[in-house]
Design an enzyme around this catalytic site. Structure first.
Site, mmCIF file in Angstrom:
data_model
loop_
_atom_site.group_PDB
_atom_site.id
_atom_site.type_symbol
_atom_site.label_atom_id
_atom_site.label_comp_id
_atom_site.label_asym_id
_atom_site.label_seq_id
_atom_site.Cartn_x
_atom_site.Cartn_y
_atom_site.Cartn_z
ATOM 1 N N ARG A 1 3.113 -29.478 -6.619
ATOM 2 C CA ARG A 1 4.030 -28.350 -6.528
ATOM 3 C C ARG A 1 3.515 -27.200 -7.381
ATOM 4 N NH1 ARG A 1 5.547 -30.158 -2.618
ATOM 5 N NH2 ARG A 1 7.612 -30.909 -2.036
ATOM 6 N N GLU B 1 5.831 -19.706 -2.855
ATOM 7 C CA GLU B 1 5.210 -19.689 -1.521
ATOM 8 C C GLU B 1 6.076 -18.887 -0.559
ATOM 9 O OE1 GLU B 1 4.691 -23.839 -0.587
ATOM 10 O OE2 GLU B 1 3.446 -24.154 -2.336
ATOM 11 N N HIS C 1 -0.265 -24.682 1.840
ATOM 12 C CA HIS C 1 0.590 -25.875 1.726
ATOM 13 C C HIS C 1 0.508 -26.726 3.009
ATOM 14 C CE1 HIS C 1 4.480 -27.637 -0.213
ATOM 15 N NE2 HIS C 1 3.802 -28.568 0.431
ATOM 16 N N LEU D 1 0.253 -40.865 -11.338
ATOM 17 C CA LEU D 1 -0.441 -41.886 -10.543
ATOM 18 C C LEU D 1 0.571 -42.650 -9.686
ATOM 19 C CD1 LEU D 1 -3.499 -42.775 -10.373
ATOM 20 C CD2 LEU D 1 -2.784 -44.805 -11.633
HETATM 21 C C1 8YV Z 1 5.693 -30.729 3.514
HETATM 22 C C2 8YV Z 1 5.677 -31.616 1.123
HETATM 23 O O1 8YV Z 1 4.880 -29.629 3.728
HETATM 24 O O2 8YV Z 1 6.245 -33.873 1.395
HETATM 25 C C3 8YV Z 1 6.342 -32.873 0.716
HETATM 26 O O3 8YV Z 1 6.988 -32.863 -0.348
HETATM 27 O O4 8YV Z 1 5.605 -30.700 0.383
HETATM 28 C C4 8YV Z 1 5.029 -31.517 2.451
HETATM 29 O O5 8YV Z 1 4.739 -32.761 2.991
HETATM 30 C C5 8YV Z 1 7.081 -30.267 3.321
HETATM 31 O O6 8YV Z 1 7.951 -31.313 3.196
HETATM 32 C C6 8YV Z 1 7.514 -29.407 4.483
HETATM 33 O O7 8YV Z 1 8.852 -29.264 4.503
#
Ligand code: 8YV
Length: 312
Positions: free
Chosen positions: A232, A261, A279, A152
């Site tokens: 993730r 991914e 993603h 949260l």
């Molecule tokens: C982006 C992300 O796709 O903020 C994050 O941790 O996974 C996403 O916002 C990523 O940072 C792209 O590099």
């Protein structure tokens, strides 16, 4: 005094790369013929590094950057950085918190609705002309259903606020209870999964949460339960998830992230109760611009005053 040379590990948008190059002497690591060799030979000249939640910076790369002082990362995830090593060496790291909360939380709600009401599958049904020969099967109601949130933090809270508009009772699980939160705390993840109709993952990735969602949690969520993951891929035991979806012991899944991914288990492609996204949680024009601006603002603050605006 910080020098104006910036090492950039991987490409961001054209717009970002251009703006960065307007203000700093940028070296694009991914454009070097042999990036590791380049680092071994030239790494000593860099005090500033720009990277992202996707590219990170490995311990091996850090070893070749003996004078590094700050990393400005695009995205909120910090799992691809060796945090202990950074701490030991006094290297500070900024991420881009808050500016992406709305978009990621919007997407989580979208996945809840799409998975339960099967929007994507019903759309395919129309496009394939199947409506001409019959009605789409009934799906599952969203409003009023119980929402469990794992993690949260800022994004989890934004999801919880949205869920209130859907009259969903909310409970959450995280390492420590958040005493300022109006939502019910559940120390036992299995109990939360048993209680919840929808279990949304909004916790950080990394070793501490690796495979937190295992076969037991999925079994507790059960054949009517839906898992939504916008955090993730590493948080979920993907093999167990695929098995539970295929044998019907889990009701559905809305997934924006995966274990490796861009590979997505092909067995899931045929399931109407599974929604698969590439993603895209933060992937809107508005939010990506704000994330870029925050990376640049952090870099500038460190360059000017030796301090980051949004340190981890
Ligand atoms: C982006 C992300 O796709 O903020 C994050 O941790 O996974 C996403 O916002 C990523 O940072 C792209 O590099």
């Amino acid at each position: 005094m910080v020098n104006s040379r910036v090492l950039q590990i991987g490409p961001l948008s054209e717009r970002f790369n251009r703006t960065l190059a307007d203000h700093y002497q940028v070296t694009a690591l991914w454009q070097q013929a042999d990036p590791l060799r380049f680092l071994e030979e030239q790494g000593g000249q860099f005090e500033l590094l720009v990277s992202s939640a996707r590219f990170g910076c490995s311990a091996e790369q850090l070893q070749c950057l003996p004078n590094l002082r700050a990393i400005c990362s695009f995205g909120v995830g910090y799992d691809p950085y060796p945090l202990e090593l950074l701490r030991d060496r006094g290297i500070v790291l900024s991420t881009t918190p808050d500016v992406l909360n709305d978009c990621v939380a919007d997407l989580a709600m979208g996945l809840i609705i799409d998975t339960a009401r099967q929007l994507a599958a019903a759309d395919r049904f129309v496009r394939q002309g199947q409506w001409l020969t019959g009605n789409y099967p009934l799906t599952r109601k969203v409003s009023g259903k119980k929402l469990g949130i794992v993690g949260l933090g800022r994004i989890g809270q934004a999801i919880a606020r949205r869920a209130e508009g859907f009259a969903m009772p909310v409970r959450y699980h995280k390492r420590c209870q958040d005493l300022s939160s109006p939502y019910g705390f559940e120390a036992d993840l299995l109990a939360l999964a048993r209680w919840a109709d929808f279990l949304v993952l909004a916790c950080p990735g990394g070793a501490a949460t690796h495979h937190l969602i295992d076969a037991d949690v999925l079994a507790a969520l059960g054949p009517q339960g839906v898992l939504v993951n916008i955090s993730r891929g590493s948080v979920v035991d993907q093999t167990a998830l695929v098995a539970a979806l295929l044998d019907g012991s889990l009701g559905g899944a809305g997934l924006d992230v995966f274990e490796s991914e861009p590979a997505v288990p092909a067995e899931l492609f045929v399931l109407p109760n599974v929604v698969l996204l590439p993603h895209v949680g933060s992937g809107t024009h508005e939010t990506r611009l704000q994330m870029e601006e925050l990376v640049l603002a952090n870099l500038q603050a460190f360059f000017d005053k030796g301090e980051l605006l949004t340190p981890l």
